[in-house]
Design a protein around this motif. Sequence first.
Motif: not given
Length: 346
Positions: A210-212, A234, A237, A257, A260
């Motif tokens: 998880r990326l912010e 991931l 996103l 993914i 997103a």
Amino acid sequence: MAETSTATKRDMGTDIISSLPDTLLCHILSFLPTLDAVRTSFLSRRWRHLWKDLQVFDFDIRGRGIIRSSESFVLFVDTVLSQRRFPDIRKFSLFCERLDDPNAFRRWMHAAVGPCLQEIYLGFGDYKSRDGIDGLFTCDSLVSLSLQSDFDLNDVPSIHLPLLKNLELPSGVSVNSKLISGCPVLENLSFFASGRLCPKISLLSPSLKRLELIDEREYKHPIINEIQIDAPNLEFLRIYLDETCAKTFIISNFPNIMEAFIEIAPMAEHVDWVPKLVRALSNSKKLYLGGYTIECLVRAPYLRLPEFSCLRHLSIWFINFNSRVLIKLLRCCPKLQVLDIDNTGV
């Protein structure tokens, strides 16, 4: 008669909570700000010393109460930490807008960092000294780390966080290979750009899920020379770059993914790489494209979209409705079930 007597006592408001074991009461107190937990000592003799058994602390000068000055806040934190019965702390949260005592932070880090520390949150205002931070980045037990103040990790001699899964950083912290390689099992990363921004963001992490990457600044056109993301596992996103100008965006595909959310300002530098980012999200099941992102796609000289073979839910915001982009997107979504269109403009 005995049953009647027991019922009468309950009706009169017998303190059932105080009859619970200390471990359960301390667990309940751990959900309160530490100031409120200490205040329970006035309830009765049974509660007088319970807070001293806490292993979870939440110190926040913004909270309600009489602790408003830096001096009284430092005195309160020092007093609580010195009177605790358990030497090892599990969770530690600290926010202070200003510290007049240059040694306070070092004392508190010495108390907090230990073999049982799992979660820590640190937030400061204009306090610049970070003496004592080094030990935090070699804490073997740490699972969650949240920094809400700028720390220069280049001055940290070593980063080794073998159990860290959750990391939240402000803009002044450099996201580089030194940091990421020191977190081998990192799963969740939130990077909030609220002040000065580092010139390069490099995220090479096989464990990241998880990326912010969020731009929250109020001034315009700060420049990132390069954003590099290589995270093959991931799943989520979220990228929001409003006034940030990212010259180069190097990205790999995201085969795993799931969801997103993309909103990127339609600057000339972004028009080249935003379509590439959208193509890298072809395996998404849920996709949100903001109005600025759509503007980037509209301005792209040649728009080539992939087939979104897994996409079930698509949300689009149009600043200026563009049927060409909409039709192109719909033709690439053979399994689409839900379509949300917002055409309200800015």
